[in-house]
Design an enzyme around this catalytic site. Structure first.
Site, PDB file in Angstrom:
ATOM      1  N   HIS A 146       0.836  -1.208   0.000  1.00  0.00           N
ATOM      2  CA  HIS A 146       0.000   0.000   0.000  1.00  0.00           C
ATOM      3  C   HIS A 146       0.871   1.258   0.000  1.00  0.00           C
ATOM      4  O   HIS A 146       0.672   2.169  -0.824  1.00  0.00           O
ATOM      5  CB  HIS A 146      -0.902  -0.028   1.239  1.00  0.00           C
ATOM      6  CG  HIS A 146      -1.811   1.145   1.375  1.00  0.00           C
ATOM      7  ND1 HIS A 146      -3.184   1.037   1.300  1.00  0.00           N
ATOM      8  CD2 HIS A 146      -1.566   2.460   1.604  1.00  0.00           C
ATOM      9  CE1 HIS A 146      -3.729   2.227   1.472  1.00  0.00           C
ATOM     10  NE2 HIS A 146      -2.764   3.110   1.663  1.00  0.00           N
ATOM     11  N   GLU A 147       1.829   1.305   0.898  1.00  0.00           N
ATOM     12  CA  GLU A 147       2.661   2.503   1.015  1.00  0.00           C
ATOM     13  C   GLU A 147       3.587   2.666  -0.185  1.00  0.00           C
ATOM     14  O   GLU A 147       3.901   3.792  -0.584  1.00  0.00           O
ATOM     15  CB  GLU A 147       3.466   2.473   2.317  1.00  0.00           C
ATOM     16  CG  GLU A 147       2.655   2.265   3.591  1.00  0.00           C
ATOM     17  CD  GLU A 147       1.489   3.232   3.770  1.00  0.00           C
ATOM     18  OE1 GLU A 147       1.497   4.307   3.130  1.00  0.00           O
ATOM     19  OE2 GLU A 147       0.570   2.921   4.550  1.00  0.00           O
ATOM     20  N   HIS A 150       1.799   4.535  -2.832  1.00  0.00           N
ATOM     21  CA  HIS A 150       1.871   5.978  -2.570  1.00  0.00           C
ATOM     22  C   HIS A 150       3.218   6.544  -3.016  1.00  0.00           C
ATOM     23  O   HIS A 150       3.274   7.630  -3.608  1.00  0.00           O
ATOM     24  CB  HIS A 150       1.685   6.261  -1.077  1.00  0.00           C
ATOM     25  CG  HIS A 150       0.290   6.080  -0.584  1.00  0.00           C
ATOM     26  ND1 HIS A 150      -0.818   6.391  -1.343  1.00  0.00           N
ATOM     27  CD2 HIS A 150      -0.193   5.637   0.619  1.00  0.00           C
ATOM     28  CE1 HIS A 150      -1.916   6.148  -0.637  1.00  0.00           C
ATOM     29  NE2 HIS A 150      -1.557   5.675   0.544  1.00  0.00           N
TER      30      HIS A 150
END
Length: 247
Positions: A146-147, A150
């Site tokens: 997920h990160e 980003h």
């Protein structure tokens, strides 16, 4: 990384300093103190307070080691994590013109988090993995993936994180591509609640709304839902750098 609904407020957690004598938390002496604490035999009020403080230090030390061990394993063996780090390194090389650049693993750190979240991303600092919130290697894989989405978006699209549409789009993409909304994860979190047919999209939307609600520019849940709806179609269908939803 978004928080799940109905979590309790942030805890008052702090990193605990190591005891003056490290022998007090090792070997027989630590066993003796633990036995004394659990039975109460010979336990003074001062010794009780000191044991609880030292226990938190030992726990945080073990959590930190496990977190970094899992991080290093995922950086070597997780197909999603390895692919994302390769794509991020490629973007960095393209931006700088330096073909020798590799992914900087030192920008992925483990630490104690008071908030009920498993990780976070800061464009200046990198990726945070919450060692006291991540239950196992597989949750970390979802969190790190997920990160990394980003981080990819930050390099690829030059995201303005105070722009709610930019933020919402990256949250939709991160929840969609990381694996955190696959069927098995939703079942673990929510049981039989919701529709399995629409479960993935409902999960992505829910988690994106929660994350946008945490943006200081967002007024309330209604605005977060509106912003996510506005970017939904284009951002949910944008699977870059994957060709399709991989996990």
């Amino acid at each position: 990384m978004s928080k799940e609904p109905n979590f309790p407020p942030s805890e008052k957690l702090e990193k605990v300093e190591a005891p003056a004598d490290l022998r007090s938390i090792a070997g027989f002496e630590w066993w003796r103190r633990t036995f004394e604490y659990k039975t109460g035999l010979g336990l003074t009020p001062e010794a009780k307070v000191q044991y609880e403080k030292d226990y938190q230090y030992v726990l945080q030390r073990e959590q930190c080691k496990q977190c970094y061990d899992n991080r290093d394993w995922l950086l070597k063996y997780s197909p999603t994590v390895v692919f994302m780090t390769q794509q991020i390194a490629k973007l960095n090389r393209r931006r700088t013109g330096d073909d020798s650049l590799h992914f900087d693993t030192s920008k992925i750190i483990c630490d104690v988090c008071p908030e009920w979240k498993s990780g976070g991303f800061n464009p200046s600092l990198g990726i945070l993995l919450c060692q006291n919130r991540i239950r196992d290697k597989w949750q970390m894989e979802d969190t790190l993936s997920h990160e990394l989405v980003h981080q990819f978006d930050e390099l690829k699209f030059e995201v303005d994180w105070m722009n709610l549409k930019h933020h919402a789009c990256s949250e939709v993409r991160a929840s969609n591509l990381s694996g955190e909304c696959r069927l098995s994860q939703e079942f673990f979190r929510r049981g039989f609640n919701g529709s399995f047919g629409r479960g993935h999209q409902e999960c992505v939307r829910r988690r994106a709304v929660l994350s946008v609600m945490g943006n200081p520019k967002c007024k309330d849940k209604a605005e977060a839902e509106q912003i996510v709806d506005e970017v939904w179609q284009s951002c949910f269908n944008d699977t870059r750098p994957f060709e399709e939803i991989y996990r």
